[in-house]
Enzyme design. Sequence first.
Site, PDB file in Angstrom:
ATOM      1  NE  ARG A 161      -4.003  -1.687   0.424  1.00  0.00           N
ATOM      2  CZ  ARG A 161      -4.215  -3.014   0.054  1.00  0.00           C
ATOM      3  NH1 ARG A 161      -3.273  -3.700  -0.352  1.00  0.00           N
ATOM      4  NH2 ARG A 161      -5.085  -3.740   0.345  1.00  0.00           N
ATOM      5  CB  SER A 246      -8.821  -1.944   4.184  1.00  0.00           C
ATOM      6  OG  SER A 246      -8.866  -3.278   3.549  1.00  0.00           O
ATOM      7  CD  GLU A 342      -5.765   0.657   2.516  1.00  0.00           C
ATOM      8  OE1 GLU A 342      -5.585  -0.678   2.951  1.00  0.00           O
ATOM      9  OE2 GLU A 342      -6.190   0.771   1.402  1.00  0.00           O
TER      10      GLU A 342
HETATM   11  N1  EPU Z   1     -10.829 -11.141  10.131  1.00  0.00           N
HETATM   12  C1  EPU Z   1     -11.417 -11.322  11.460  1.00  0.00           C
HETATM   13  N2  EPU Z   1     -12.362 -10.274  11.675  1.00  0.00           N
HETATM   14  C2  EPU Z   1     -12.718  -9.358  10.968  1.00  0.00           C
HETATM   15  C3  EPU Z   1     -11.927  -9.412   9.424  1.00  0.00           C
HETATM   16  C4  EPU Z   1     -11.200 -10.267   9.218  1.00  0.00           C
HETATM   17  O1  EPU Z   1     -11.196 -11.961  12.302  1.00  0.00           O
HETATM   18  O2  EPU Z   1     -13.778  -8.716  11.048  1.00  0.00           O
HETATM   19  C5  EPU Z   1      -9.550 -12.203   9.909  1.00  0.00           C
HETATM   20  C6  EPU Z   1     -10.461 -12.931   8.865  1.00  0.00           C
HETATM   21  O3  EPU Z   1     -10.745 -14.119   9.378  1.00  0.00           O
HETATM   22  C7  EPU Z   1      -9.073 -13.601   8.068  1.00  0.00           C
HETATM   23  C8  EPU Z   1      -8.156 -12.071   8.014  1.00  0.00           C
HETATM   24  O4  EPU Z   1      -8.632 -11.479   9.414  1.00  0.00           O
HETATM   25  O5  EPU Z   1      -8.201 -14.516   8.655  1.00  0.00           O
HETATM   26  C9  EPU Z   1      -7.876 -11.439   6.965  1.00  0.00           C
HETATM   27  O6  EPU Z   1      -9.351 -10.798   6.472  1.00  0.00           O
HETATM   28  P1  EPU Z   1      -9.462 -10.798   4.897  1.00  0.00           P
HETATM   29  O7  EPU Z   1      -9.076 -12.100   4.365  1.00  0.00           O
HETATM   30  O8  EPU Z   1     -10.848 -10.066   4.992  1.00  0.00           O
HETATM   31  O9  EPU Z   1      -8.591  -9.558   4.314  1.00  0.00           O
HETATM   32  P2  EPU Z   1      -8.054  -8.336   5.135  1.00  0.00           P
HETATM   33  O10 EPU Z   1      -6.544  -8.491   5.679  1.00  0.00           O
HETATM   34  O11 EPU Z   1      -8.798  -7.805   6.013  1.00  0.00           O
HETATM   35  C10 EPU Z   1      -6.995  -7.453   3.077  1.00  0.00           C
HETATM   36  C11 EPU Z   1      -6.876  -6.244   2.257  1.00  0.00           C
HETATM   37  C12 EPU Z   1      -8.316  -5.652   1.455  1.00  0.00           C
HETATM   38  C13 EPU Z   1      -8.426  -7.068   0.407  1.00  0.00           C
HETATM   39  C14 EPU Z   1      -8.475  -8.475   1.333  1.00  0.00           C
HETATM   40  C15 EPU Z   1      -8.457  -9.779   0.293  1.00  0.00           C
HETATM   41  C16 EPU Z   1      -5.489  -4.594   3.630  1.00  0.00           C
HETATM   42  C17 EPU Z   1      -5.610  -3.521   4.516  1.00  0.00           C
HETATM   43  N3  EPU Z   1      -6.692  -5.090   3.232  1.00  0.00           N
HETATM   44  O12 EPU Z   1      -8.097  -7.478   3.940  1.00  0.00           O
HETATM   45  O13 EPU Z   1      -8.244  -4.857   0.758  1.00  0.00           O
HETATM   46  O14 EPU Z   1      -9.568  -6.690  -0.172  1.00  0.00           O
HETATM   47  O15 EPU Z   1      -7.308  -8.484   2.109  1.00  0.00           O
HETATM   48  O16 EPU Z   1      -7.282  -9.647  -0.440  1.00  0.00           O
HETATM   49  O17 EPU Z   1      -4.365  -5.199   3.083  1.00  0.00           O
HETATM   50  C18 EPU Z   1      -8.597  -2.352   0.880  1.00  0.00           C
HETATM   51  O18 EPU Z   1      -7.340  -2.173   0.521  1.00  0.00           O
HETATM   52  O19 EPU Z   1      -9.697  -1.474   0.753  1.00  0.00           O
HETATM   53  C19 EPU Z   1      -9.103  -3.879   0.677  1.00  0.00           C
HETATM   54  C20 EPU Z   1     -10.542  -3.892   0.968  1.00  0.00           C
END
Ligand code: EPU
Length: 346
Positions: A161, A246, A342
């Site tokens: 990012r 995010s 972010e």
């Molecule tokens: N999780 C929780 N609780 C929550 C949300 C997530 O426990 O409320 C856990 C999930 O179970 C999982 C882990 O956190 O084990 C990761 O969650 P997720 O796969 O939903 O992805 P993320 O890390 O929350 C990142 C990006 C997203 C992108 C997704 C999918 C960042 C800041 N965010 O989210 O990007 O869509 O991976 O690749 O890196 C964005 O930048 O606007 C965005 C949506």
Amino acid sequence: MMEQHKSLLSFNTFGIDVTATCFAEYHSVDELLEIIKTNTCDRILHVGCGSNLLFLNNFDGLVLHSAIRNVELVKETSEEVVVRVGSGMVFDDLISYTLKRGWFGLENLSLIPGEVGASAVQNIGAYGVEAKDFITLIELVDLRTGEQLTMSNRDANYAYRYSIFKSKELWGKYAVTHVHFRLKKRLEMNLEYGGLKSAYEGVVSNASNLDFSDQTIEQAMRLRQIIIEMRNNKLPDPKVLGNAGSFFMNPIITRKQFDDLLVQYPSMPHYPVDEDHIKVPAGWLIEQSGWKGKNLGRAGVYAKQALVLVNLGGANGTDIVALSDAVRRDVKSKFGVDIHPEVNFI
Ligand code: EPU
């Protein structure tokens, strides 16, 4: 054409009701150069569709928006293509355009909000893929002098990012007018990211027998559809509930800190970054801190994905920042981990 006291409601997905003293949209580099020549405002802000911005106040200055939306094929071999894309094109429209032509790579980024110019600044990413994996060159215009220049992928210093355009020195200095992307003619599906492989195999019942050398546009389109559905299930539609995707970056912590935390929280999800650093999902930290689905006045933590802050209706930038501060404070006190937005505060 320069507009005065323009509402920025349609230029920020958080739905914050602020105005800009001046606003101008350009359709070509020449039009942009003309605007720069006649501009009298001290402050200039270049926006995409505002899916990564949080306005704290009315903007006293010139807001610029690119409406350059063409795609040009600049190079083609039997293996790959390079396309030159106008910065005002909606990123998801570019994905659909390129997949239809059998130019692969961007499928995992499906439905990410935002425009092409911002993708090169923010290094957008999802499901194991980042914009930087495809960007070869960025065309720029200096917003003060009108000088035109290009930047290579290497010089952009891309990281999670991050690009050099987000550094103190360069923030707000340039308009991105075009971005060049190198795409493959052979589909190499990236299903490594959690949940994607099983979702894909669930849809394609005989996926294990698929001959991945026989790669087709249909396969890429199917993957795109799955990603669109996964995003729609987890992320709120900004037209219904204002948000900027995010809100926080996933923090990268040292292995020592990680090992200590893992003793206390053995089920903590995590992704290795390198030998000494681990990325931990901020969404998980926030949920464990008790904030998921909670609110502070008109600002809320989304019930289905704790990484997303939402405008529950009529929130201003200060309301969102107050919630962000409270969440950061509680994550810090429970886990000793700093999480950083972010989203860019303006
Ligand atoms: N999780 C929780 N609780 C929550 C949300 C997530 O426990 O409320 C856990 C999930 O179970 C999982 C882990 O956190 O084990 C990761 O969650 P997720 O796969 O939903 O992805 P993320 O890390 O929350 C990142 C990006 C997203 C992108 C997704 C999918 C960042 C800041 N965010 O989210 O990007 O869509 O991976 O690749 O890196 C964005 O930048 O606007 C965005 C949506």
